[in-house]
Design a protein around this motif. Structure first.
Motif, PDB file in Angstrom:
ATOM      1  N   ASN A 197      37.582  39.153  34.281  1.00 31.09           N
ATOM      2  CA  ASN A 197      38.189  37.882  34.995  1.00 31.09           C
ATOM      3  C   ASN A 197      38.529  37.224  36.509  1.00 31.09           C
ATOM      4  N   THR A 212      38.930  36.298  40.574  1.00 35.18           N
ATOM      5  CA  THR A 212      37.975  34.633  41.313  1.00 35.18           C
ATOM      6  C   THR A 212      39.260  35.038  42.286  1.00 35.18           C
ATOM      7  N   TYR A 227      33.483  34.076  41.257  1.00 31.32           N
ATOM      8  CA  TYR A 227      34.045  32.901  40.096  1.00 31.32           C
ATOM      9  C   TYR A 227      33.938  33.930  38.315  1.00 31.32           C
ATOM     10  N   ASP A 228      34.721  34.350  37.997  1.00 29.83           N
ATOM     11  CA  ASP A 228      34.487  34.831  36.673  1.00 29.83           C
ATOM     12  C   ASP A 228      34.600  36.252  36.508  1.00 29.83           C
TER      13      ASP A 228
END
Length: 258
Positions: A8, A10, A20-21
């Motif tokens: 995850n 980011t 992002y993610d």
């Protein structure tokens, strides 16, 4: 345990979301590609893994140990080495010295040892020069040991940069667009070199590349970024047939020739 696991992740630059993610599980011995259009966030991912940036959110685990927040030299000492899209060699020093200096982080002796030429100093320096000699031979750079890097053909400069990364004895090697600026003949040699390095040094290799022939020839798995988000992850054949990838990056004509 995965060699590298990213959870995850980011990252923002001010108000701009660059990644992002992002998630990845990279096993030992894999040869994986990371592709996407310019500005997709690929090099930012490498910079986050190598400690040049600290992720805004998420975790980076190397052999189960958190690396986020460590300085680049500490990440290198853990076993992660990289090359850069724009070659970054010490151009005022000969090829041989480039290979020696890259090992400084694991010398383990101080100024007193150097001044007094202690046994610790002698033993560590001997290992440094042995590694440099071995890499000159293995990477086909023996005849260029005393040349300045800027005097070498572009393909040999790339080879030297990879050799310098290997001098740190990594477990994971990150290659950022290694085929950039190469002619077709040099690209063929690079494809063979990447395969050989993985086997010879028992490495995991993760590469960013725009040349689809390189990616499709050497990678066993490919992850695709677009605007910082993962849009596909699979085998080269699966990526070639993924319509979202074609629309976002490859283009039907380029894909058909990959």
């Amino acid at each position: 345990m995965a060699l590298l696991e990213i959870r995850n992740m980011t990252h923002f630059f001010g108000g701009l979301r660059a990644v992002y993610d992002f998630n990845l599980r990279l096993e030992g011995g894999e040869l994986m590609g990371l592709i996407g259009p310019n500005g997709a966030g690929k090099t930012t991912v490498f910079n986050l893994v190598c400690g040049f940036y600290r992720p805004t959110e998420g975790e980076i685990l190397f052999e189960g140990k958190e690396t986020a927040g460590l300085r680049p030299h500490a990440v290198t000492a853990m076993g992660i080495a990289r090359t850069f899209q724009n070659i970054r060699l010490w151009n005022t020093l000969p090829v041989y010295d480039n290979l020696c200096i890259s090992q400084h982080f694991r010398l383990g002796y101080g100024l007193k040892d150097a001044l007094l030429r202690t046994r610790r100093f002698t033993a560590r320096e001997k290992n440094v020069h042995k590694t440099a000699e071995e890499l000159l031979e293995l990477m086909g750079l023996r005849h260029y040991a005393q040349e300045l890097p800027g005097n070498l053909p572009y393909g040999l400069q790339r080879r030297l940069e990879i050799a310098r990364a290997l001098a740190t004895r990594p477990k994971l090697l990150l290659l950022d667009e290694p085929a950039a600026g190469m002619n077709p003949g040099e690209i063929d040699q690079l494809i063979d070199l990447i395969r050989w390095i993985r086997e010879q040094f028992d490495l995991t290799v993760w590469l960013i590349e725009h040349h689809m022939r390189v990616v499709m020839s050497v990678c066993e798995r490919v992850q695709v970024l677009d605007f910082g988000e993962t849009i596909a992850d699979g085998s080269p054949e699966e990526i070639k047939q993924n319509r979202r990838v074609i629309q976002a990056y490859l283009g039907s004509e380029e894909l058909s020739h990959a």
